[in-house]
Scaffold this motif. Sequence first.
Motif, PDB file in Angstrom:
ATOM      1  N   PHE A 152      13.559   7.302   8.884  1.00 56.05           N
ATOM      2  CA  PHE A 152      13.603   6.784  10.731  1.00 56.05           C
ATOM      3  C   PHE A 152      14.569   7.137  11.912  1.00 56.05           C
ATOM      4  O   PHE A 152      14.623   6.919  13.105  1.00 56.05           O
ATOM      5  CB  PHE A 152      14.560   5.340  10.010  1.00 56.05           C
ATOM      6  CG  PHE A 152      13.715   4.525   9.411  1.00 56.05           C
ATOM      7  CD1 PHE A 152      12.973   3.495  10.349  1.00 56.05           C
ATOM      8  CD2 PHE A 152      14.425   4.162   8.682  1.00 56.05           C
ATOM      9  CE1 PHE A 152      12.832   2.075   9.862  1.00 56.05           C
ATOM     10  CE2 PHE A 152      13.659   2.794   7.556  1.00 56.05           C
ATOM     11  CZ  PHE A 152      12.367   1.858   8.154  1.00 56.05           C
ATOM     12  N   PRO A 153      15.230   8.481  11.104  1.00 51.91           N
ATOM     13  CA  PRO A 153      15.760   9.061  12.665  1.00 51.91           C
ATOM     14  C   PRO A 153      14.890   9.541  13.360  1.00 51.91           C
ATOM     15  O   PRO A 153      15.311  10.191  14.499  1.00 51.91           O
ATOM     16  CB  PRO A 153      16.913   9.848  11.112  1.00 51.91           C
ATOM     17  CG  PRO A 153      17.061   9.889  10.434  1.00 51.91           C
ATOM     18  CD  PRO A 153      15.598   8.481   9.923  1.00 51.91           C
TER      19      PRO A 153
ATOM     20  N   GLY B  98       3.127   5.581  27.836  1.00 54.36           N
ATOM     21  CA  GLY B  98       4.366   5.405  26.545  1.00 54.36           C
ATOM     22  C   GLY B  98       4.138   4.789  25.116  1.00 54.36           C
ATOM     23  O   GLY B  98       4.310   4.842  24.652  1.00 54.36           O
ATOM     24  N   GLN B  99       3.240   3.946  25.252  1.00 49.36           N
ATOM     25  CA  GLN B  99       2.781   3.224  24.387  1.00 49.36           C
ATOM     26  C   GLN B  99       2.509   3.646  23.459  1.00 49.36           C
ATOM     27  O   GLN B  99       1.928   3.244  21.995  1.00 49.36           O
ATOM     28  CB  GLN B  99       2.223   1.712  24.164  1.00 49.36           C
ATOM     29  CG  GLN B  99       3.437   0.397  25.379  1.00 49.36           C
ATOM     30  CD  GLN B  99       3.061  -0.688  26.160  1.00 49.36           C
ATOM     31  OE1 GLN B  99       1.731  -1.040  24.763  1.00 49.36           O
ATOM     32  NE2 GLN B  99       3.447  -1.101  26.343  1.00 49.36           N
TER      33      GLN B  99
ATOM     34  N   THR C  59      14.660   8.767  17.301  1.00 50.21           N
ATOM     35  CA  THR C  59      14.634  10.209  17.856  1.00 50.21           C
ATOM     36  C   THR C  59      13.183  10.346  18.360  1.00 50.21           C
ATOM     37  O   THR C  59      13.235  10.028  20.334  1.00 50.21           O
ATOM     38  CB  THR C  59      14.380  11.440  17.239  1.00 50.21           C
ATOM     39  OG1 THR C  59      16.439  11.635  16.416  1.00 50.21           O
ATOM     40  CG2 THR C  59      14.850  12.964  18.389  1.00 50.21           C
ATOM     41  N   SER C  60      12.055  10.264  18.182  1.00 56.25           N
ATOM     42  CA  SER C  60      10.453  10.457  18.713  1.00 56.25           C
ATOM     43  C   SER C  60      10.458   9.628  19.702  1.00 56.25           C
ATOM     44  O   SER C  60      10.251   9.251  21.533  1.00 56.25           O
ATOM     45  CB  SER C  60       9.817  10.422  18.324  1.00 56.25           C
ATOM     46  OG  SER C  60       9.895  11.644  16.920  1.00 56.25           O
ATOM     47  N   ILE C  61      10.407   8.079  19.879  1.00 63.02           N
ATOM     48  CA  ILE C  61      10.025   6.797  20.204  1.00 63.02           C
ATOM     49  C   ILE C  61      11.044   6.926  21.905  1.00 63.02           C
ATOM     50  O   ILE C  61      11.289   6.445  22.646  1.00 63.02           O
ATOM     51  CB  ILE C  61      10.461   5.814  20.442  1.00 63.02           C
ATOM     52  CG1 ILE C  61       9.518   5.578  18.782  1.00 63.02           C
ATOM     53  CG2 ILE C  61      10.666   4.345  20.415  1.00 63.02           C
ATOM     54  CD1 ILE C  61       8.301   5.356  19.034  1.00 63.02           C
ATOM     55  N   PHE C  62      12.575   6.966  21.395  1.00 60.53           N
ATOM     56  CA  PHE C  62      13.409   7.764  21.876  1.00 60.53           C
ATOM     57  C   PHE C  62      13.565   8.422  23.589  1.00 60.53           C
ATOM     58  O   PHE C  62      13.641   8.505  25.298  1.00 60.53           O
ATOM     59  CB  PHE C  62      15.590   7.156  21.791  1.00 60.53           C
ATOM     60  CG  PHE C  62      16.019   5.717  21.334  1.00 60.53           C
ATOM     61  CD1 PHE C  62      15.575   4.981  21.995  1.00 60.53           C
ATOM     62  CD2 PHE C  62      16.356   6.156  19.726  1.00 60.53           C
ATOM     63  CE1 PHE C  62      16.024   3.761  21.038  1.00 60.53           C
ATOM     64  CE2 PHE C  62      16.879   5.109  19.668  1.00 60.53           C
ATOM     65  CZ  PHE C  62      17.083   3.234  20.634  1.00 60.53           C
ATOM     66  N   GLU C  63      12.932   9.728  23.140  1.00 59.34           N
ATOM     67  CA  GLU C  63      11.826  10.630  24.036  1.00 59.34           C
ATOM     68  C   GLU C  63      10.956  10.577  24.612  1.00 59.34           C
ATOM     69  O   GLU C  63      11.251  10.218  25.700  1.00 59.34           O
ATOM     70  CB  GLU C  63      12.487  11.654  22.881  1.00 59.34           C
ATOM     71  CG  GLU C  63      13.196  13.059  22.502  1.00 59.34           C
ATOM     72  CD  GLU C  63      13.083  13.863  21.599  1.00 59.34           C
ATOM     73  OE1 GLU C  63      10.911  14.336  21.849  1.00 59.34           O
ATOM     74  OE2 GLU C  63      13.604  14.226  20.641  1.00 59.34           O
TER      75      GLU C  63
ATOM     76  N   VAL D  73      13.920   0.467  18.223  1.00 58.51           N
ATOM     77  CA  VAL D  73      12.502   0.690  19.076  1.00 58.51           C
ATOM     78  C   VAL D  73      11.857  -0.017  19.168  1.00 58.51           C
ATOM     79  O   VAL D  73      10.546   0.509  19.764  1.00 58.51           O
ATOM     80  CB  VAL D  73      12.618   2.103  17.985  1.00 58.51           C
ATOM     81  CG1 VAL D  73      13.617   3.623  18.591  1.00 58.51           C
ATOM     82  CG2 VAL D  73      12.121   1.962  16.453  1.00 58.51           C
ATOM     83  N   LEU D  74      11.491  -0.838  17.911  1.00 58.00           N
ATOM     84  CA  LEU D  74      10.053  -1.424  17.590  1.00 58.00           C
ATOM     85  C   LEU D  74       9.706  -2.576  19.038  1.00 58.00           C
ATOM     86  O   LEU D  74       9.606  -2.998  19.205  1.00 58.00           O
ATOM     87  CB  LEU D  74       9.985  -2.454  16.442  1.00 58.00           C
ATOM     88  CG  LEU D  74       9.777  -1.348  15.413  1.00 58.00           C
ATOM     89  CD1 LEU D  74       9.646  -2.318  13.889  1.00 58.00           C
ATOM     90  CD2 LEU D  74       8.718  -0.500  16.090  1.00 58.00           C
ATOM     91  N   GLU D  75      11.591  -3.066  19.593  1.00 57.46           N
ATOM     92  CA  GLU D  75      11.026  -3.283  21.046  1.00 57.46           C
ATOM     93  C   GLU D  75      11.492  -3.352  21.818  1.00 57.46           C
ATOM     94  O   GLU D  75      11.146  -3.724  23.096  1.00 57.46           O
ATOM     95  CB  GLU D  75      12.705  -4.925  20.462  1.00 57.46           C
ATOM     96  CG  GLU D  75      12.900  -5.508  19.513  1.00 57.46           C
ATOM     97  CD  GLU D  75      14.377  -6.798  19.399  1.00 57.46           C
ATOM     98  OE1 GLU D  75      14.778  -6.085  20.177  1.00 57.46           O
ATOM     99  OE2 GLU D  75      14.679  -6.846  18.672  1.00 57.46           O
ATOM    100  N   LEU D  76      11.516  -1.999  21.866  1.00 62.23           N
ATOM    101  CA  LEU D  76      11.637  -0.822  23.199  1.00 62.23           C
ATOM    102  C   LEU D  76      10.118  -0.728  23.740  1.00 62.23           C
ATOM    103  O   LEU D  76       9.524  -0.483  24.497  1.00 62.23           O
ATOM    104  CB  LEU D  76      12.794  -0.287  22.890  1.00 62.23           C
ATOM    105  CG  LEU D  76      12.070   1.319  23.915  1.00 62.23           C
ATOM    106  CD1 LEU D  76      13.312   0.881  24.867  1.00 62.23           C
ATOM    107  CD2 LEU D  76      12.874   3.064  23.867  1.00 62.23           C
TER     108      LEU D  76
END
Length: 116
Positions: free
Chosen positions: A49-50, A86-87, A54-58, A75-78
């Motif tokens: 999960f870390p 981005g997707q 981190t990857s999704i937020f980047e 992250v899954l809602e983002l």
Amino acid sequence: SLRPGGLIKAPSASSAAVARSLHALGLERVRGVIFDMDGTLTPPGTIDFPFLRTSIFEIASRDANSKSIDLSSDVLELIPNLSAEGQRECAKVLRKVEEGTRSNMRLVPGAVELLT
């Protein structure tokens, strides 16, 4: 114990104990069971999960739609709020995490007995 939405939480119970609980609740004909993998059927930390967060937020921080995105969200809602590019990048990250999880997956003691 029965949880909201009709869910039974029994992460360490044997299959016989689960069957007794279902019978006591009048739910002998269960049509399906949903398990949380990480920390329930697999040891905690099996899913990275870390790295995922981190990857999704980047990706989200440099995404064209990032001005309208709450980076403190799940992250899954983002992901659905990101641009198409981005997707696609996020899908690659999710596949990488899933592949790593499958190759390193171990079950917790008693998981096989619970599921059989």
